[in-house]
Every structure is written in structure tokens, then in C-alpha cells.
Design a protein around this motif. Structure first.
Motif, mmCIF file in Angstrom:
data_model
loop_
_atom_site.group_PDB
_atom_site.id
_atom_site.type_symbol
_atom_site.label_atom_id
_atom_site.label_comp_id
_atom_site.label_asym_id
_atom_site.label_seq_id
_atom_site.Cartn_x
_atom_site.Cartn_y
_atom_site.Cartn_z
ATOM 1 N N ASN A 22 67.883 56.936 60.769
ATOM 2 C CA ASN A 22 68.322 57.280 59.419
ATOM 3 C C ASN A 22 69.776 56.864 59.213
ATOM 4 O O ASN A 22 70.542 56.747 60.162
ATOM 5 N N ARG A 23 70.146 56.663 57.951
ATOM 6 C CA ARG A 23 71.511 56.288 57.635
ATOM 7 C C ARG A 23 72.449 57.458 57.946
ATOM 8 O O ARG A 23 72.159 58.605 57.622
ATOM 9 N N VAL A 24 73.561 57.154 58.567
ATOM 10 C CA VAL A 24 74.532 58.178 58.936
ATOM 11 C C VAL A 24 75.456 58.420 57.740
ATOM 12 O O VAL A 24 75.943 57.474 57.117
ATOM 13 N N GLY A 25 75.679 59.689 57.420
ATOM 14 C CA GLY A 25 76.535 60.051 56.307
ATOM 15 C C GLY A 25 77.976 60.249 56.749
ATOM 16 O O GLY A 25 78.435 59.628 57.708
ATOM 17 N N VAL A 26 78.679 61.140 56.040
ATOM 18 C CA VAL A 26 80.087 61.388 56.353
ATOM 19 C C VAL A 26 80.225 62.335 57.543
ATOM 20 O O VAL A 26 81.302 62.462 58.112
ATOM 21 N N ASN A 27 79.158 63.022 57.906
ATOM 22 C CA ASN A 27 79.160 63.888 59.087
ATOM 23 C C ASN A 27 78.197 63.298 60.114
ATOM 24 O O ASN A 27 77.047 63.005 59.794
ATOM 25 N N TYR A 28 78.690 63.109 61.317
ATOM 26 C CA TYR A 28 77.829 62.528 62.341
ATOM 27 C C TYR A 28 78.349 62.917 63.716
ATOM 28 O O TYR A 28 79.428 63.510 63.852
ATOM 29 N N VAL A 29 77.565 62.574 64.730
ATOM 30 C CA VAL A 29 77.944 62.833 66.119
ATOM 31 C C VAL A 29 78.101 61.488 66.811
ATOM 32 O O VAL A 29 77.245 60.613 66.678
ATOM 33 N N ARG A 30 79.232 61.321 67.514
ATOM 34 C CA ARG A 30 79.436 60.077 68.258
ATOM 35 C C ARG A 30 79.525 60.406 69.741
ATOM 36 O O ARG A 30 80.304 61.257 70.160
ATOM 37 N N GLU A 31 78.711 59.709 70.525
ATOM 38 C CA GLU A 31 78.785 59.875 71.970
ATOM 39 C C GLU A 31 79.982 59.100 72.477
ATOM 40 O O GLU A 31 80.161 57.918 72.145
ATOM 41 N N ILE A 32 80.813 59.757 73.266
ATOM 42 C CA ILE A 32 82.081 59.154 73.665
ATOM 43 C C ILE A 32 81.856 57.968 74.598
ATOM 44 O O ILE A 32 82.440 56.898 74.399
ATOM 45 N N ASP A 33 81.020 58.130 75.601
ATOM 46 C CA ASP A 33 80.858 57.079 76.609
ATOM 47 C C ASP A 33 80.248 55.805 76.031
ATOM 48 O O ASP A 33 80.701 54.704 76.309
ATOM 49 N N THR A 34 79.193 55.951 75.250
ATOM 50 C CA THR A 34 78.479 54.782 74.749
ATOM 51 C C THR A 34 78.925 54.383 73.342
ATOM 52 O O THR A 34 78.602 53.302 72.879
ATOM 53 N N ARG A 35 79.634 55.278 72.635
ATOM 54 C CA ARG A 35 80.064 55.098 71.249
ATOM 55 C C ARG A 35 78.870 55.000 70.294
ATOM 56 O O ARG A 35 79.013 54.519 69.166
ATOM 57 N N LEU A 36 77.701 55.449 70.745
ATOM 58 C CA LEU A 36 76.538 55.472 69.861
ATOM 59 C C LEU A 36 76.718 56.576 68.828
ATOM 60 O O LEU A 36 77.354 57.594 69.093
ATOM 61 N N ILE A 37 76.140 56.378 67.654
ATOM 62 C CA ILE A 37 76.276 57.330 66.558
ATOM 63 C C ILE A 37 74.920 57.956 66.271
ATOM 64 O O ILE A 37 73.896 57.263 66.239
ATOM 65 N N TYR A 38 74.939 59.274 66.075
ATOM 66 C CA TYR A 38 73.728 60.025 65.730
ATOM 67 C C TYR A 38 73.993 60.782 64.439
ATOM 68 O O TYR A 38 75.118 61.216 64.183
ATOM 69 N N CYS A 39 72.945 61.003 63.634
ATOM 70 C CA CYS A 39 73.144 61.645 62.341
ATOM 71 C C CYS A 39 73.501 63.117 62.477
ATOM 72 O O CYS A 39 74.179 63.673 61.627
ATOM 73 N N ASP A 40 73.046 63.772 63.534
ATOM 74 C CA ASP A 40 73.425 65.166 63.761
ATOM 75 C C ASP A 40 73.259 65.497 65.239
ATOM 76 O O ASP A 40 72.813 64.666 66.034
ATOM 77 N N PHE A 41 73.629 66.737 65.572
ATOM 78 C CA PHE A 41 73.588 67.132 66.978
ATOM 79 C C PHE A 41 72.168 67.208 67.496
ATOM 80 O O PHE A 41 71.921 67.012 68.682
ATOM 81 N N ARG A 42 71.212 67.486 66.603
ATOM 82 C CA ARG A 42 69.813 67.559 67.024
ATOM 83 C C ARG A 42 69.354 66.205 67.571
ATOM 84 O O ARG A 42 68.755 66.116 68.635
ATOM 85 N N CYS A 43 69.643 65.143 66.828
ATOM 86 C CA CYS A 43 69.253 63.807 67.278
ATOM 87 C C CYS A 43 69.962 63.468 68.596
ATOM 88 O O CYS A 43 69.361 62.889 69.498
ATOM 89 N N TYR A 44 71.226 63.839 68.681
ATOM 90 C CA TYR A 44 71.979 63.560 69.904
ATOM 91 C C TYR A 44 71.340 64.253 71.105
ATOM 92 O O TYR A 44 71.131 63.639 72.146
ATOM 93 N N SER A 45 71.012 65.555 70.944
ATOM 94 C CA SER A 45 70.472 66.301 72.072
ATOM 95 C C SER A 45 69.108 65.758 72.478
ATOM 96 O O SER A 45 68.795 65.681 73.668
#
Ligand code: ZN
Length: 69
Positions: A22-45
Motif C-alpha cells: 500500500n502507498r505510505v502516507g505521512v506516518n510510517y515505520v522505517r526499519e533502521i538496518d534495511t531502510r525499508l518502509i512499512y505503512c504501520d507497525f503491524r506490517c513491520y511486525s
């Protein structure tokens, strides 16, 4: 794995969530090591759990590149 929760930031380019696409909005989660972006913490986890599961099935390579004669 570590991540940062970003609130109210605008990315330079349109970005898609690394997990759900999904398209990432103004709030998102970025993984520090890989710099990957997730739309929210749920997707990240979910992505973290999945990657650990995948890595868990890999056979570790011991002494790769060094062969004893
Ligand atoms: Zn997502």
C-alpha cells in the motif's frame, strides 16, 4: 531489528509499504538496518516475524570459502 516510527513526514517520492504494497502516507515505520518502509507497525511486525521464520529454516554455512585439504 530496530525501527523508527515517523509521524507527519513527507517522503520525497511516493513509497510503497515493503510488506503489503500500500502507498505510505505521512506516518510510517522505517526499519533502521534495511531502510525499508512499512505503512504501520503491524506490517513491520508481520514482516519481521516472516523474515525470522524464513531465516530459521536456512542451514547455516560454516567455514564458507575455506576448505581444508
Ligand atoms: Zn503495509
Amino acid at each position: 531489528m530496530r525501527c523508527v516510527l515517523v509521524n507527519g513526514a513527507k517522503l520525497k517520492a511516493e513509497a510503497l509499504c515493503a510488506h503489503c504494497g500500500n502507498r505510505v502516507g505521512v506516518n510510517y515505520v522505517r526499519e533502521i538496518d534495511t531502510r525499508l518502509i512499512y505503512c504501520d507497525f503491524r506490517c513491520y511486525s508481520i514482516a519481521v516475524e516472516t523474515s525470522i521464520r524464513v531465516l530459521g529454516h536456512r542451514t547455516p554455512i560454516i567455514n564458507a570459502g575455506t576448505r581444508s585439504a
